[in-house]
Scaffold this active site. Structure first.
Site, PDB file in Angstrom:
ATOM      1  N   LEU A 189       0.785  -1.416  -0.132  1.00 20.97           N
ATOM      2  CA  LEU A 189      -0.336  -0.357   0.063  1.00 20.97           C
ATOM      3  C   LEU A 189       1.001   1.299  -0.421  1.00 20.97           C
ATOM      4  O   LEU A 189       1.957   1.441   0.367  1.00 20.97           O
ATOM      5  CB  LEU A 189      -1.011  -0.003   1.483  1.00 20.97           C
ATOM      6  CG  LEU A 189      -1.575  -1.293   1.509  1.00 20.97           C
ATOM      7  CD1 LEU A 189      -2.565  -1.293   2.308  1.00 20.97           C
ATOM      8  CD2 LEU A 189      -3.011  -0.440   0.335  1.00 20.97           C
TER       9      LEU A 189
ATOM     10  N   SER B  98       1.858  -1.431  -7.114  1.00 23.26           N
ATOM     11  CA  SER B  98       1.845  -2.454  -8.227  1.00 23.26           C
ATOM     12  C   SER B  98       0.382  -3.562  -7.837  1.00 23.26           C
ATOM     13  O   SER B  98       0.459  -4.121  -6.864  1.00 23.26           O
ATOM     14  CB  SER B  98       2.305  -3.249  -8.522  1.00 23.26           C
ATOM     15  OG  SER B  98       3.797  -3.758  -7.413  1.00 23.26           O
TER      16      SER B  98
END
Length: 288
Positions: A119, A192
């Site tokens: 995150l 990602s």
């Protein structure tokens, strides 16, 4: 104008190394085995030489040192294997005599991709920079592909919609692959969020050279850091599609390295970096 054929050293099935050298007195000649002159290449035999060295990259030189395109075209037609990849047509892969193995021996390390995912605010960039510093102190060459940095240039045309995020990951994966092929320890640091995109990058790499590092830091800790103030903007609705708030993050199923708080305390940058370096050392990436 007559021509001769020049080819870099070639490994024959029997293991003999055959090549051509230039002598001011004798001109272009075969160096044979071990550099001993064995066969003179007459201009009339250029086409025979082209057949003999089929499959190797070479250069055709006239007696005055200029390229003879007619001979070049002949061999290119008979040695190049053309293919279509995506929207690119009639392309050929060119091999060079200096490959990944030679580059790794020069650098005294093995190229790989360390893919740090997690995150926003989980410490990805912090780990990437700390890891790069520790590797540098060990005499290892690394390069950091930071998600924000890459969006300043290569990926500045991409936004944060799902399809743009996928393309962002694909491009960075391709660049990371090139760094690893160069023998460099490439550190990719970016959210990602989608598992399928990370797995696609893993599939690009040779076996075991893609090392996924999952920053398993709880959302509440990441949000409490909020160095960019993005969580606050996302909570207020001023940013849409923010990972962890109104867009999902899909954690890895089996990352090579997991970094998480211990008894509620997050590890320091140096300790995180050493955890990764320990893995690299164990797997033999810190030596050629």
């Amino acid at each position: 104008m007559s021509s001769v054929f020049f080819c870099p050293p070639t490994v024959w099935p029997a293991g003999e190394k055959i090549g051509f050298g230039y002598s001011p007195v004798r001109g272009w000649r075969s160096t044979g085995v071990g550099g001993v002159a064995s066969v003179f290449l007459r201009p009339i035999r250029a086409k025979m030489a082209a057949d003999r060295f089929r499959g190797r990259s070479g250069e055709f030189i006239e007696e005055n040192g200029k390229c003879d395109c007619s001979v070049t075209d002949y061999v290119e037609r008979n040695t190049m294997v053309l293919s279509n990849v995506g929207n690119s047509t009639n392309i050929a892969w060119h091999e060079c005599p200096v490959g990944k193995h030679e580059r790794q021996k020069l650098l005294k390390q093995k190229g790989c991709v360390i893919w740090i995912t997690g995150l926003s605010g989980s410490g990805k960039s912090t780990l990437a920079c700390a890891l790069s510093r520790e590797l540098h102190m060990l005499g290892c060459l690394s390069y950091v592909l930071d998600g924000d940095n890459v969006r300043h240039g290569l990926n500045k045309d991409l936004g944060f919609k799902a399809e743009d995020r996928s393309e962002n990951i694909r491009r960075i994966g391709e660049v990371a692959k090139l760094f690893a092929d160069a023998g460099v320890i490439c550190i990719a640091s970016l959210i990602s969020p989608y598992r399928v995109d990370r797995d696609a990058c893993r599939a690009m790499m040779p076996y075991s050279t893609f090392i996924e590092v999952f920053m398993d830091i709880p959302l509440e800790i990441c949000e409490s850091r909020d160095a960019k103030g993005l969580y606050k903007l996302a909570r207020s609705g001023k940013i849409k599609g923010f990972t962890g708030i109104d867009d999902p993050y899909e954690p890895p199923f089996e990352s090579e390295i997991l970094i998480a708080p211990i008894d509620g305390v997050c590890p320091s940058p140096v300790s995180m970096a050493k955890q990764v370096i320990s893995y690299l050392d164990e797997k033999g990436f810190l030596e050629a």
